[in-house]
Enzyme design. Sequence first.
Site, PDB file in Angstrom:
ATOM      1  N   LYS A 117      17.893   7.023  27.234  1.00 17.95           N
ATOM      2  CA  LYS A 117      17.729   8.241  26.436  1.00 17.95           C
ATOM      3  C   LYS A 117      19.060   8.748  25.884  1.00 17.95           C
ATOM      4  O   LYS A 117      19.119   9.283  24.780  1.00 17.95           O
ATOM      5  CB  LYS A 117      17.065   9.326  27.287  1.00 17.95           C
ATOM      6  CG  LYS A 117      15.613   9.028  27.621  1.00 17.95           C
ATOM      7  CD  LYS A 117      14.992  10.129  28.454  1.00 17.95           C
ATOM      8  CE  LYS A 117      13.538   9.827  28.761  1.00 17.95           C
ATOM      9  NZ  LYS A 117      12.894  10.894  29.567  1.00 17.95           N
ATOM     10  N   LYS A 200       7.024   0.227  23.885  1.00 18.68           N
ATOM     11  CA  LYS A 200       6.069   1.150  24.501  1.00 18.68           C
ATOM     12  C   LYS A 200       5.529   2.121  23.458  1.00 18.68           C
ATOM     13  O   LYS A 200       6.250   2.577  22.578  1.00 18.68           O
ATOM     14  CB  LYS A 200       6.773   1.919  25.627  1.00 18.68           C
ATOM     15  CG  LYS A 200       5.871   2.871  26.392  1.00 18.68           C
ATOM     16  CD  LYS A 200       6.669   3.599  27.466  1.00 18.68           C
ATOM     17  CE  LYS A 200       5.804   4.652  28.163  1.00 18.68           C
ATOM     18  NZ  LYS A 200       6.576   5.409  29.174  1.00 18.68           N
ATOM     19  N   LYS A 203       5.503   8.997  21.847  1.00 20.17           N
ATOM     20  CA  LYS A 203       5.236  10.207  21.083  1.00 20.17           C
ATOM     21  C   LYS A 203       6.205  10.345  19.915  1.00 20.17           C
ATOM     22  O   LYS A 203       5.910  11.028  18.937  1.00 20.17           O
ATOM     23  CB  LYS A 203       5.403  11.435  21.993  1.00 20.17           C
ATOM     24  CG  LYS A 203       4.606  11.388  23.284  1.00 20.17           C
ATOM     25  CD  LYS A 203       5.074  12.472  24.245  1.00 20.17           C
ATOM     26  CE  LYS A 203       4.459  12.318  25.618  1.00 20.17           C
ATOM     27  NZ  LYS A 203       4.959  13.317  26.577  1.00 20.17           N
TER      28      LYS A 203
END
Length: 338
Positions: A117, A200, A203
């Site tokens: 991240k 993956k 969102k």
Amino acid sequence: MADTVHTPRVFSGIKPSGGLTLGNYLGAIKKFVATQGSMETIYCVVDLHAITVWQDPDDLRNATREVAAGYLASGLDPSQSILFNQSQVSAHAELGWIFNCVARVGWMNRMTQFKEKAGKNAEKQSLGLYAYPSLMAADILLYHATQVPVGEDQKQHVELTRDIAAKFNHDYKVDFFPQPDPVIDGPATRVMNLRDGTKKMSKSGQSDMERINMTDDADTIAKKFKKARTDPEPLPETYDGLAERPEARNLVDIYAALSDVTPAEVVTEYAGAGWGQFKPALADLAVSKLAPISEEMARMMDDPAEIDRVLAEGADRARAIADPILAKTYEIVGMVGR
């Protein structure tokens, strides 16, 4: 000292940021629903975790209610499970601080999700994003949870939780916190992108066609599956034949998870079929399972006061479990007046 026997108890949560996807449903919520009734179940909207990166306050409120609506519309029953948002139970943050003082910096440096991240801008990230695995440990251990349903990408955090529990117990010479087990099972434990089966489902993907949102209506769900990327080959005779076909394998896994069968059974049923047959069948199945949930979510989001009432009642029940465990933790650590 004899080992403490801990009541079987499940805890898990979803972060309210960016909206729920099919990955959240198959990887988490569907399993939450299946588990309730078999033991004590506690499910949380982890809004404190959401602010590890900046959130618009109005968006955060809406996203928190949307996750709660997703839980309820999918079948979580507030009379069978405790359902609340994390920030209403301040003991999460308090135990999180205690665990910040138990966990080691080296442990945090090994957390792969922070590296992913933060990327090259690690120095500019919030301290919360770096330290949030210890808050996650607090989320779990605050209820002496013994099982944590998670996706494969969260397994490392449950392992860290076990390390923190073990170090606390060792440092204070107690047998207080349990060693929770990650529960990772079933097909589609990691739902992949509909346009790139090596990534993956997220969102935050660039295109809305990459994912199925839990708020998508029936027409949108069907359209996205019919346009999902595949390859030119028909379905093989065995599931092993999909090993090097990520997009194909992803669609088979999703079909299996939605229909509660194994991927091998899906391949047996559709062996030799082309995508012109399989994708419409998958679209019909997905619409039958997901469209009623999105419709109920939309209805609930029109009545946010009812969602807030459910969360507040759940928070009261959560505090009844959490507060005595936090009080005992403070006593063990040596805090006066707790």
